[in-house]
Design a protein around this motif. Structure first.
Motif, PDB file in Angstrom:
ATOM      1  N   ARG A 278       0.787  -1.220   0.000  1.00 21.58           N
ATOM      2  CA  ARG A 278       0.000   0.000   0.000  1.00 21.58           C
ATOM      3  C   ARG A 278       0.821   1.273   0.000  1.00 21.58           C
ATOM      4  O   ARG A 278       0.308   2.337  -0.311  1.00 21.58           O
ATOM      5  N   ASP A 279       2.108   1.218   0.347  1.00 22.18           N
ATOM      6  CA  ASP A 279       2.864   2.461   0.558  1.00 22.18           C
ATOM      7  C   ASP A 279       4.265   2.355  -0.037  1.00 22.18           C
ATOM      8  O   ASP A 279       4.709   1.258  -0.403  1.00 22.18           O
ATOM      9  N   ILE A 280       4.941   3.498  -0.107  1.00 24.13           N
ATOM     10  CA  ILE A 280       6.315   3.587  -0.629  1.00 24.13           C
ATOM     11  C   ILE A 280       7.169   4.306   0.401  1.00 24.13           C
ATOM     12  O   ILE A 280       6.752   5.333   0.973  1.00 24.13           O
ATOM     13  N   ASP A 281       8.368   3.802   0.626  1.00 25.30           N
ATOM     14  CA  ASP A 281       9.292   4.415   1.567  1.00 25.30           C
ATOM     15  C   ASP A 281       9.744   5.787   1.061  1.00 25.30           C
ATOM     16  O   ASP A 281       9.855   6.021  -0.140  1.00 25.30           O
ATOM     17  N   ASP A 282       9.993   6.707   2.009  1.00 21.98           N
ATOM     18  CA  ASP A 282      10.414   8.069   1.638  1.00 21.98           C
ATOM     19  C   ASP A 282      11.746   8.064   0.890  1.00 21.98           C
ATOM     20  O   ASP A 282      11.963   8.872  -0.028  1.00 21.98           O
ATOM     21  N   ASP A 283      12.662   7.169   1.265  1.00 22.76           N
ATOM     22  CA  ASP A 283      13.943   7.101   0.564  1.00 22.76           C
ATOM     23  C   ASP A 283      13.762   6.665  -0.887  1.00 22.76           C
ATOM     24  O   ASP A 283      14.512   7.097  -1.769  1.00 22.76           O
TER      25      ASP A 283
END
Length: 1010
Positions: A886-891
């Motif tokens: 559901r999400d993507i890491d900020d890096d």
């Protein structure tokens, strides 16, 4: 006060045993060594015979009577001493002098004579002629070394001593600077090598003097090379594996030094064994003599081999200087290296001549033929160092000595020159006219030197008193202080204070370029408040900038100062601003302003820094007062503004209430239409996602052209979403409820493409078994999208042009014309103008298609939309793969924004789908991203130029350059404001900008902010 004195003495005692104290002690020992050599050589007995490593004569002596020994003749006996080896020749004058002092009458091998009116003792010397192989006798004077032969060594000593004093001053002030330490060590080994080398044959009998000379002479080439590798800045390759590099540099000299020490101890042991064992038989004595001669020959060969090694090291010094000259950071540094390079090249010729004498003419070399060439070489290098130090601020000596110390040093050097002139003149007078002893010459010249120094001290004292009473700058200083006092009294704004301080420094210090940065806002930004001369590159500085970080510590930063405190980034940024020094203005540990001053006519001295400190304190008080006054005024204005806003809001509330009462008819249809259109502009799946400026501009163009039936040419790189734009144009047009037919022209051959577009009748060609309706007929009343229009051939282009002109088509194999109502949307990633120039695309068709061109920006020009696109693609891929991602890491998003995306949105979608497939958790991390994306950080120099400037860049270079300058200015402001918002924290600033921290650091360095 007593405790302070004790602490001061304790500090001096601890400093003496520190590294600096140890180095200074070594330097003092080197000076004492030089003086010891001069005194020793003048006092030892001498008979004028010059030999080296053997008993063969290398230089003809001054004889009293008899045949004169020539070069190559072998000495057999001196007095009653039998000569077998070179050691016997060296010790013979000492033995003869001791025997004469013990006896009351002269033996038969000595006699007293009168030479030029003076009593002298001559001794008998027996030698074998190399020409006739016969033995002869001659009488040589037993005395001391002639004073005229001491003149070069004395001049040499004072020449090296002057350079040594400079190195000592630099080391004393900067004990942690590597360049200062190696410059001092270079001066030490140079002093020891030259003083011992000039009299090496006469000090050979003294182990301590000879060993010191050997160590200094062997280390001189490598010490010179090591210093040139560090000056003016350390070579890059020297920082990688420093231990291995130092071992490579120092290894050969240390190996030769060990070999020479072993051979010297071997020779000394053989000589002592021969002198102690007087009862050995003839065979043993002959073997001992042969071993001694062989060892002497081995020593000579080792010395000659090392002369070649030293020549290679000296050439390495020249190459290091050439490389430093090419890589110099500024003109001042380049001039420093240039003069030393001149001196090194000029000294190549006397050094080469001396090397030639040592290898091919050892007789002349041993006779002193290389004395004056080596003196010339050292004079060239010393003069070059003197010019670099005094004129171009080498080792930054101007920051170490004050004007008074400078006057004293100049007077002291002048006194040394006067001392030398008086000493030589007195010697000449003694030798030619009168006959007092030589120590009277030293007494006269020393008295003259002391008298001159006393007079100079008195003159300096008188000058100091006069300077206090009558200063040429006193009136100017009074006027400046008066103006600054008036500014403080009037409580003018901080910018005016900054300009006052800039004007004061310009008038008093003679500075022609400078800048003042004032602290403003919260979080604070240091904005340019005033400048002298050319404005600096940076208009704003933030807490994250290295110059501000160093200034907050209260340090006076110099652009050319060595990196003593780890402030190389601050020095680099100061140099980028065109400054020479940066002076912080602090109040209670809080940095209020930063004063940057450029170079002046003469070097900055300690008096200038004291004057700056005084003016800075006045300016700090003025800034604090003005800031308080301005804060009060600002609070008053804010209060007045808030009162006015409250009154205005009350009036608006009353107005809105009256409008609501009057409003009885609302048209929701208009609002519904707008919402429907907005939903169509941003579909839930597969639509155009993004809210950046580039995409908003694209949406505006789509809305405008959709209301018409104009032909649209959609251009852009592969994978940017040209088909989605065509679909958006169709969906928002009046033909939205009609067919939307698309044809990929590049996927079909020429024959198939014509059949697909226009259709065919039965039997039109082989395989045409029935009639086929073409895409134009299918799209009748709707929209036909021709993708990759640049790939169709010229025949199809001609027929397509007819359709656009006449709105009619003919099926393949039929002559019947069919009327069609189709809106044409075309797309291509190719440069159609280039295809027209090469005859591959019809120009008239281009103008028919290019009625309303739309350029779809690539993904690298809309990086603000990457996050929204990435999240959308993650949801799509998760649905297709049936995974809970559901999400993507900020890096990951930071890496995506740094990547250039040559494949644009299609490549982004594929990368995300791959990451979702291999993801283990519910978040896409860096581990699932391909390495080529992570390593492909965007290079700012490769950022594409906007299309409107591509042609202007070819015609007008100033327009292109101004665009680049404006782009760099905007990026500087963006980075400075991000750092200010993060209170100087680079990691937080990088996260706010959506980039990696390493990328932020590299951009800061490139733009002069780091």
């Amino acid at each position: 006060e007593i405790s302070a004195r004790i602490a001061e003495v304790d500090g001096m005692w601890n400093g003496f045993f520190s590294r600096r104290g140890l180095l200074i002690s070594v330097g003092v020992a080197a000076c004492l060594y030089g003086i010891t050599v001069l005194v020793y050589v003048q006092r030892i007995p001498d008979i004028g015979l010059t030999t080296a490593f053997s008993a063969a004569v290398q230089g003809p002596p001054h004889t009293y009577a008899g045949p004169r020994p020539e070069v190559g003749d072998v000495v057999k006996r001196i007095g009653e001493t039998h000569i077998r080896t070179w050691a016997d020749v060296l010790h013979a004058p000492f033995h003869l002098r001791g025997q004469l002092n013990e006896k009351d009458t002269l033996p038969d091998w000595a006699k007293a004579v009168t030479i030029n009116g003076e009593q002298a003792t001559v001794v008998r010397v027996q030698f074998r002629s190399a020409a006739t192989q016969a033995d002869y006798e001659s009488w040589c004077v037993l005395g001391r070394l002639p004073l005229e032969e001491m003149v070069p060594s004395v001049a040499w000593f004072f020449l090296m001593l002057s350079l040594f004093l400079v190195g000592t001053l630099v080391l004393w002030k900067r004990p942690t600077d590597d360049a200062a330490i190696h410059f001092f060590l270079l001066c030490v080994v140079t002093l020891g090598a030259f003083m011992g080398g000039y009299h090496w044959a006469r000090i050979a009998t003294q182990p301590i003097l000879l060993l010191v000379f050997m160590i200094c002479a062997v280390l001189l080439p490598v010490a010179s090379l090591h210093f040139y590798l560090l000056f003016p800045r350390k070579k890059h390759w020297l920082t990688t594996r420093p231990r291995w590099n130092l071992a490579l540099i120092y290894g050969p000299p240390l190996a030769f030094l060990a070999a020479l020490l072993i051979l010297y101890l071997r020779v000394r042991g053989l000589v002592q064994e021969a002198s102690l064992d007087s009862d050995v038989d003839a065979v043993q004595a002959q073997a001992l003599l042969a071993s001694t001669l062989d060892t002497f020959e081995l020593v000579r060969k080792t010395v000659y081999v090392y002369l070649g090694v030293a020549a290679v090291y000296y050439l390495g010094c020249v190459f290091a200087l050439v490389d430093s000259f090419r890589a110099a950071a500024d003109s001042m540094e380049r001039n420093q290296v240039k003069w030393i390079l001149y001196g090194a090249v000029a000294s190549l010729f006397p050094i080469a001549y001396s090397w030639y004498l040592a290898v091919w003419r050892p007789d002349m070399f041993a006779a002193g033929g290389a004395t004056w060439p080596m003196f010339a070489a050292s004079a060239c290098l010393t003069l070059a160092f003197a010019v670099s130090i005094t004129r171009y601020r080498m080792m930054e000596l101007d920051k170490i000595i004050s004007s008074g110390m400078g006057y004293f040093l100049i007077s002291f050097l002048a006194g040394l020159m006067y001392y030398g002139v008086v000493f030589v003149g007195t010697l000449i007078f003694n030798q030619v006219i009168a006959s007092p002893p030589w120590f009277e010459a030293i007494a006269v010249s020393t008295t003259a030197l002391l008298l001159m120094l006393v007079l100079d001290l008195a003159r300096a004292r008188i000058k100091k008193i006069l300077d206090r009473r009558f200063s040429r700058d006193k009136s100017q200083l009074d006027r400046t202080l008066q103006r600054m006092g008036q500014a403080i009294e009037r409580l003018v704004d901080p910018v005016a204070h900054a300009q006052k301080l800039m004007q004061a420094t310009s008038e008093l210090l003679g500075v022609t370029r400078g800048a003042m940065y004032l602290r403003q806002g919260d979080p604070p930004l240091f904005r340019l408040a005033g400048s002298l001369g050319e404005p600096p590159e940076l208009n704003e500085l933030s807490l994250g900038c290295p110059l501000i970080e160093a200034a907050q510590q209260g340090q006076l930063i110099g652009a050319r100062r060595r990196d003593e405190h780890g402030n190389a980034p601050a020095h680099r940024q100061l140099h980028f601003l065109g400054g020479e020094i940066a002076h912080p203005l602090l109040h209670e540990g809080r940095l209020l302003a930063l004063l940057v001053l450029g170079p002046k006519g003469s070097p900055y001295r300690s008096e200038d820094f004291h004057l700056l400190a005084a003016f800075s304190q006045l300016t700090v008080l003025a800034l604090e007062g003005a800031e308080g006054h301005r804060t009060i005024e600002q609070l008053n204005r804010e209060l007045q503004t808030k009162v006015e806003k409250i009154s205005e809001q009350q009036r608006r509330i009353l107005l809105l209430q009256s409008q609501l009462r009057r409003q009885t008819d609302v048209e929701p249809s208009a609002v519904g239409d707008q919402e429907t259109r907005a939903e169509r502009m941003v579909p839930e799946a597969g639509g155009i996602f993004g809210s950046g400026p580039a995409l908003q501009h694209l949406h505006g163009l789509v809305r405008k052209v959709a209301a018409t039936d104009a032909v649209v040419l959609i251009r852009g790189e592969s994978g940017v979403g040209k088909e989605l734009v065509a679909r958006a144009v169709h969906d928002q047009s009046g033909r939205a409820d009609k067919p939307f037919v698309k044809v990929h022209c590049a996927a079909l051959s020429a024959n198939l493409l014509e059949s697909e577009l226009f259709g065919h009748v039965k039997g039109a060609f082989t395989g045409a078994h029935k009639d086929k309706v073409g895409r134009f007929e299918l799209a009748d009343g709707g929209t036909l999208f021709l993708d990759e229009i640049g790939d169709i051939n010229l025949e199809v282009q001609t027929k397509l042009l007819r359709v656009l002109q006449e709105k009619t088509i003919e099926r393949v194999g039929s002559s019947e014309s069919l009327k069609v109502d189709v809106r044409i949307l075309a797309a291509t990633h190719q440069e159609l103008e280039g295809l027209i120039r090469h005859g591959k695309f019809r120009e008239d068709l281009f103008y028919r298609l290019n009625v309303f061109p739309i350029r779809v920006p690539p993904l690298r020009e809309r990086r603000e939309d990457i996050a929204e696109l990435a999240v959308h693609f993650v949801r799509l891929a998760a649905e297709r793969c049936k995974k809970d991602v559901r999400d993507i890491d900020d890096d990951v998003l930071s890496a995506f924004k740094d990547f250039s995306w040559p494949g644009n949105i299609r490549q982004l979608e594929n990368v995300i789908e791959r990451a979702v497939v291999i993801a283990e958790g519910n978040t896409v991390s860096l581990a699932e991203i391909p390495p080529d994306v992570l390593d492909g950080a965007r290079d700012e120099d490769k950022t594409p130029v906007p299309p409107r400037l591509q042609e202007a860049a070819l015609v007008s270079k100033p327009a292109f350059s101004s665009w680049r300058a404006e782009r760099e200015r905007q990026e500087r402001e963006q980075l400075v404001r991000a750092l200010a918002s993060a209170d100087g924290n680079k990691a937080e600033a990088a996260r706010a900008l959506g980039i990696a921290r390493s990328t932020l650091v590299s951009r800061l360095k490139k733009l002069g902010l780091g």
